[in-house]
Scaffold this motif. Structure first.
Motif, mmCIF file in Angstrom:
data_model
loop_
_atom_site.group_PDB
_atom_site.id
_atom_site.type_symbol
_atom_site.label_atom_id
_atom_site.label_comp_id
_atom_site.label_asym_id
_atom_site.label_seq_id
_atom_site.Cartn_x
_atom_site.Cartn_y
_atom_site.Cartn_z
ATOM 1 N N VAL A 46 0.855 -1.184 0.000
ATOM 2 C CA VAL A 46 0.000 0.000 0.000
ATOM 3 C C VAL A 46 0.895 1.239 0.000
ATOM 4 O O VAL A 46 1.931 1.271 0.665
ATOM 5 N N LEU A 47 0.498 2.257 -0.777
ATOM 6 C CA LEU A 47 1.289 3.477 -0.834
ATOM 7 C C LEU A 47 1.381 4.104 0.558
ATOM 8 O O LEU A 47 0.394 4.153 1.301
ATOM 9 N N ALA A 48 2.572 4.582 0.884
ATOM 10 C CA ALA A 48 2.824 5.097 2.225
ATOM 11 C C ALA A 48 1.913 6.270 2.580
ATOM 12 O O ALA A 48 1.565 6.472 3.753
ATOM 13 N N ASP A 49 1.516 7.063 1.570
ATOM 14 C CA ASP A 49 0.674 8.237 1.821
ATOM 15 C C ASP A 49 -0.799 7.887 2.032
ATOM 16 O O ASP A 49 -1.585 8.763 2.404
ATOM 17 N N ASN A 50 -1.175 6.649 1.790
ATOM 18 C CA ASN A 50 -2.570 6.228 1.972
ATOM 19 C C ASN A 50 -2.766 5.793 3.426
ATOM 20 O O ASN A 50 -2.600 4.625 3.776
ATOM 21 N N GLU A 51 -3.121 6.744 4.279
ATOM 22 C CA GLU A 51 -3.231 6.463 5.713
ATOM 23 C C GLU A 51 -4.282 5.404 6.005
ATOM 24 O O GLU A 51 -4.080 4.524 6.848
ATOM 25 N N GLY A 52 -5.420 5.478 5.322
ATOM 26 C CA GLY A 52 -6.480 4.504 5.558
ATOM 27 C C GLY A 52 -6.071 3.100 5.174
ATOM 28 O O GLY A 52 -6.363 2.134 5.891
ATOM 29 N N GLY A 53 -5.385 2.950 4.032
ATOM 30 C CA GLY A 53 -4.937 1.640 3.586
ATOM 31 C C GLY A 53 -3.909 1.040 4.517
ATOM 32 O O GLY A 53 -3.944 -0.163 4.817
ATOM 33 N N ASN A 54 -2.993 1.862 5.016
ATOM 34 C CA ASN A 54 -1.997 1.370 5.961
ATOM 35 C C ASN A 54 -2.640 0.933 7.270
ATOM 36 O O ASN A 54 -2.287 -0.111 7.831
ATOM 37 N N GLN A 55 -3.601 1.719 7.749
ATOM 38 C CA GLN A 55 -4.291 1.352 8.991
ATOM 39 C C GLN A 55 -5.078 0.062 8.821
ATOM 40 O O GLN A 55 -5.164 -0.755 9.749
ATOM 41 N N PHE A 56 -5.645 -0.145 7.631
ATOM 42 C CA PHE A 56 -6.409 -1.366 7.356
ATOM 43 C C PHE A 56 -5.539 -2.600 7.556
ATOM 44 O O PHE A 56 -5.936 -3.559 8.222
ATOM 45 N N TYR A 57 -4.328 -2.586 6.999
ATOM 46 C CA TYR A 57 -3.445 -3.739 7.163
ATOM 47 C C TYR A 57 -3.021 -3.900 8.614
ATOM 48 O O TYR A 57 -2.976 -5.018 9.140
ATOM 49 N N ARG A 58 -2.712 -2.809 9.286
ATOM 50 C CA ARG A 58 -2.313 -2.908 10.694
ATOM 51 C C ARG A 58 -3.448 -3.446 11.556
ATOM 52 O O ARG A 58 -3.211 -4.208 12.502
ATOM 53 N N ASP A 59 -4.673 -3.058 11.235
ATOM 54 C CA ASP A 59 -5.826 -3.488 12.029
ATOM 55 C C ASP A 59 -6.174 -4.953 11.818
ATOM 56 O O ASP A 59 -6.913 -5.532 12.614
ATOM 57 N N HIS A 60 -5.658 -5.544 10.730
ATOM 58 C CA HIS A 60 -6.085 -6.896 10.392
ATOM 59 C C HIS A 60 -4.918 -7.869 10.281
ATOM 60 O O HIS A 60 -4.852 -8.707 9.383
ATOM 61 N N GLY A 61 -4.006 -7.754 11.252
ATOM 62 C CA GLY A 61 -3.023 -8.804 11.458
ATOM 63 C C GLY A 61 -1.754 -8.729 10.647
ATOM 64 O O GLY A 61 -1.041 -9.727 10.542
ATOM 65 N N PHE A 62 -1.429 -7.547 10.075
ATOM 66 C CA PHE A 62 -0.206 -7.407 9.298
ATOM 67 C C PHE A 62 0.752 -6.430 9.974
ATOM 68 O O PHE A 62 0.332 -5.462 10.601
ATOM 69 N N ASP A 63 2.048 -6.694 9.833
ATOM 70 C CA ASP A 63 3.097 -5.823 10.350
ATOM 71 C C ASP A 63 3.900 -5.248 9.191
ATOM 72 O O ASP A 63 4.185 -5.958 8.217
ATOM 73 N N ARG A 64 4.298 -3.974 9.315
ATOM 74 C CA ARG A 64 5.113 -3.395 8.254
ATOM 75 C C ARG A 64 6.500 -4.009 8.273
ATOM 76 O O ARG A 64 7.167 -4.036 9.306
ATOM 77 N N ALA A 65 6.940 -4.496 7.105
ATOM 78 C CA ALA A 65 8.224 -5.196 7.025
ATOM 79 C C ALA A 65 9.274 -4.406 6.253
ATOM 80 O O ALA A 65 10.450 -4.744 6.300
ATOM 81 N N GLY A 66 8.851 -3.360 5.528
ATOM 82 C CA GLY A 66 9.819 -2.597 4.749
ATOM 83 C C GLY A 66 9.129 -1.642 3.805
ATOM 84 O O GLY A 66 7.913 -1.420 3.886
ATOM 85 N N GLN A 67 9.915 -1.052 2.909
ATOM 86 C CA GLN A 67 9.397 -0.115 1.917
ATOM 87 C C GLN A 67 10.085 -0.348 0.576
ATOM 88 O O GLN A 67 11.152 -0.968 0.514
ATOM 89 N N ARG A 68 9.448 0.141 -0.474
ATOM 90 C CA ARG A 68 10.060 0.083 -1.797
ATOM 91 C C ARG A 68 9.558 1.268 -2.601
ATOM 92 O O ARG A 68 8.508 1.853 -2.281
ATOM 93 N N ASP A 69 10.308 1.637 -3.633
ATOM 94 C CA ASP A 69 9.895 2.717 -4.524
ATOM 95 C C ASP A 69 9.112 2.143 -5.697
ATOM 96 O O ASP A 69 9.467 1.087 -6.247
ATOM 97 N N VAL A 70 8.028 2.821 -6.062
ATOM 98 C CA VAL A 70 7.232 2.424 -7.224
ATOM 99 C C VAL A 70 7.044 3.644 -8.111
ATOM 100 O O VAL A 70 6.995 4.786 -7.629
ATOM 101 N N GLU A 71 6.931 3.410 -9.414
ATOM 102 C CA GLU A 71 6.757 4.500 -10.366
ATOM 103 C C GLU A 71 5.324 4.506 -10.870
ATOM 104 O O GLU A 71 4.797 3.476 -11.317
ATOM 105 N N ILE A 72 4.683 5.672 -10.778
ATOM 106 C CA ILE A 72 3.315 5.849 -11.263
ATOM 107 C C ILE A 72 3.308 7.067 -12.176
ATOM 108 O O ILE A 72 3.574 8.186 -11.727
ATOM 109 N N GLY A 73 3.046 6.848 -13.454
ATOM 110 C CA GLY A 73 2.986 7.945 -14.409
ATOM 111 C C GLY A 73 4.248 8.763 -14.474
ATOM 112 O O GLY A 73 4.200 9.996 -14.637
ATOM 113 N N GLY A 74 5.395 8.116 -14.328
ATOM 114 C CA GLY A 74 6.666 8.817 -14.405
ATOM 115 C C GLY A 74 7.116 9.444 -13.103
ATOM 116 O O GLY A 74 8.209 10.019 -13.035
#
Length: 248
Positions: free
Chosen positions: A123-151
């Motif tokens: 989930v994109l780091a700036d998507n607060e709701g999406g990040n909270q969804f994973y945290r609320d449902h049994g997932f732990d943050r394990a790392g980060q990566r860069d992704v390209e969207i529209g350049g």
């Protein structure tokens, strides 16, 4: 709520659900032009080819006869060690009522059934709701990566399913037959059509209610002395067993 695998006939509706979801949750950091460009790249001809391949899994969730959301996942690794949930979109008109977590659960089940040993969510780091969804449902943050969207380059958080002693930690609060129950997806018994999940009357999981059928989302079932469970609504069955083994 019904969940089924997507086909190439669903691509237009998938694109529209993604558009509505992205415009609802991502416009703080993705402008409309960038979203439109990304959708054309992600859900064009290449996506139709991906759907036909063995490494892509796309599930659609329907509610009241309408498509309400979808998940897009991939199987990676040497036959396979990882199931990656790339997108989980719920149309804004259908958010609430547990659709998101139940789609997550069905997606997880499908990835495990296809051979994945571990489940990751992205989930994109700036998507607060999406990040909270994973945290609320049994997932732990394990790392980060860069992704390209529209350049442009964005940071994506990588989540991994938690490893608590009780199993997967996702718990869903549901209203069933005018009663509130708490379904623990980490405590499951494999059924003929879909797993049965332990259901409780309290969120702390100390007062057992019974079993929740993952195939038809009901608690109308019975267990005999040998541990057999049969759903009275859809006929989903769990065979007799000497012990309860979580479907992990």
């Amino acid at each position: 709520m019904d969940v089924r695998e997507a086909t190439t006939d669903d691509v237009d509706e998938i694109r529209e659900i993604a558009r509505a979801s992205l415009n609802s949750s991502y416009t703080d950091f993705l402008d409309e032009e960038l979203i439109d460009s990304a959708l054309e790249n992600w859900y064009g001809e290449e996506f139709e080819e991906e759907l036909a391949g063995e490494h892509t899994i796309a599930l659609l969730v329907e509610r009241d006869g309408e498509l309400a959301g979808f998940s897009q996942s991939e199987l990676v690794g040497q036959r396979y060690n990882s199931g990656n949930i790339l997108w989980l979109h719920i149309h804004p008109d259908h958010r609430g009522g547990g659709i998101g977590v139940r789609l997550l659960v069905r997606t997880r089940e499908k990835l495990l059934d296809e051979g994945a040993d571990q489940i990751h969510g992205f989930v994109l780091a700036d998507n607060e709701g999406g990040n909270q969804f994973y945290r609320d449902h049994g997932f732990d943050r394990a790392g980060q990566r860069d992704v390209e969207i529209g350049g442009e380059t964005f940071t994506e958080n990588v989540y991994v399913e938690g490893t608590e002693d009780e199993g997967w930690a996702a718990v869903d609060e549901l209203e069933i037959e005018d009663e509130t129950v708490y379904v623990s997806y980490g405590e499951a018994a494999k059924g003929s059509k879909s797993p049965f999940y332990a259901a409780y009357r309290t969120e702390d999981r100390k007062d057992r209610f019974g079993w929740f059928c993952g195939n038809c989302d009901t608690v109308d079932n019975a267990m005999d002395a040998m541990g057999r469970i049969e759903c009275n609504t859809c006929g989903n069955r769990r065979k007799a067993t000497r012990w309860d083994a979580s479907y992990l």
